[in-house]
Design a protein around this motif. Structure first.
Motif, mmCIF file in Angstrom:
data_model
loop_
_atom_site.group_PDB
_atom_site.id
_atom_site.type_symbol
_atom_site.label_atom_id
_atom_site.label_comp_id
_atom_site.label_asym_id
_atom_site.label_seq_id
_atom_site.Cartn_x
_atom_site.Cartn_y
_atom_site.Cartn_z
ATOM 1 N N SER A 173 0.135 4.786 0.515
ATOM 2 C CA SER A 173 -0.846 5.805 0.905
ATOM 3 C C SER A 173 -0.433 7.211 0.482
ATOM 4 C CB SER A 173 -1.094 5.757 2.413
ATOM 5 O OG SER A 173 0.123 5.936 3.104
ATOM 6 N N THR A 202 -2.182 8.678 -2.881
ATOM 7 C CA THR A 202 -3.635 8.818 -3.025
ATOM 8 C C THR A 202 -4.027 9.997 -3.907
ATOM 9 O OG1 THR A 202 -3.937 7.791 -0.862
ATOM 10 C CG2 THR A 202 -5.801 9.033 -1.745
ATOM 11 N N GLU A 203 -3.499 11.164 -3.625
ATOM 12 C CA GLU A 203 -3.847 12.374 -4.367
ATOM 13 C C GLU A 203 -3.431 12.266 -5.843
ATOM 14 O OE1 GLU A 203 -2.548 17.019 -4.065
ATOM 15 O OE2 GLU A 203 -2.869 15.959 -2.165
ATOM 16 N N LYS A 214 0.857 -1.181 0.000
ATOM 17 C CA LYS A 214 0.000 0.000 0.000
ATOM 18 C C LYS A 214 0.900 1.240 0.000
ATOM 19 C CE LYS A 214 -3.617 2.180 2.743
ATOM 20 N NZ LYS A 214 -4.805 2.382 2.024
ATOM 21 N N ARG A 216 -2.820 9.514 -7.544
ATOM 22 C CA ARG A 216 -3.554 8.421 -8.194
ATOM 23 C C ARG A 216 -4.924 8.901 -8.666
ATOM 24 N NH1 ARG A 216 -2.279 3.943 -4.944
ATOM 25 N NH2 ARG A 216 -0.644 3.382 -6.375
ATOM 26 N N LYS A 217 -5.595 9.713 -7.848
ATOM 27 C CA LYS A 217 -6.904 10.271 -8.238
ATOM 28 C C LYS A 217 -6.764 11.153 -9.473
ATOM 29 C CE LYS A 217 -9.049 10.278 -3.685
ATOM 30 N NZ LYS A 217 -9.408 11.082 -2.524
#
Length: 180
Positions: free
Chosen positions: A107, A110-111, A105, A113-114
């Motif tokens: 983390s 996240t930003e 993972k 990847r979006k």
């Protein structure tokens, strides 16, 4: 009498300044040093022009997966995240990092990847499996779409090319924070 006291005092100050300068050079060379982030390859973790405080004492211990490190390049230094350790087998499949066959993972992505999904693409293209040689590391930037790293130009990073680990942002003052 006044002239010799004045000369002794000046000599004492000069000696103190020389010792202080020597200590500063030793600290900056071997223990801690500031660096300036250049470019967007580590966004949003680190931003262009931020000054970071780098711990150079990691030669005593080894680096860990996830550490943000400064790498000595031939023309300039790079700031990247350690993904693979010596002996690891690294693979990326449909934006899923696999290390030694196990999903990892990430983390901190996240930003980004979006944003990649909104553009209709993967954040990290598929590759591997590849094995990290002894005394080397595999590194990538957090902004994978805008990062030159072990996938596309830097290759495996020799342990001796790692200057140190980024500890925290020290400038601009409004952004002082830990880099973990």
């Amino acid at each position: 009498m006044d002239g010799s006291n004045s000369k002794m005092e000046l000599l004492g100050w000069g000696k103190s300044l020389l010792i202080a300068a020597g200590i500063a050079v030793i600290i900056r060379t071997f223990l801690f040093s500031p660096y300036i982030v250049e470019g967007a390859s580590m966004e949003p973790t680190l931003h262009n022009e931020e000054k970071i405080f780098v711990n150079k004492m990691n030669y005593v211990t080894s680096f860990k997966r996830g550490d943000v490190v400064i790498i000595k390049g031939p023309a300039k230094n790079y700031v990247k995240r350690i993904i693979g350790l010596p002996g690891d087998k690294i693979e990326m499949n449909d934006d899923q990092l696999l290390i030694n066959g196990e999903p990892v993972k990430e983390s901190y992505l996240t930003e980004n990847r979006k944003a990649a999904e909104e553009m209709g693409s993967l954040l990290t293209g598929n590759f591997g499996p590849i094995s990290v040689p002894a005394n080397h590391y595999f590194v990538m930037g957090d902004n994978r779409l805008k990062s030159m790293d072990s996938r596309n130009g830097l290759g495996f990073i020799k342990q001796t090319a790692i200057i140190g680990e980024s500890e925290f942002v020290i400038f601009p003052f409004s952004n002082i924070r830990n880099v973990k």
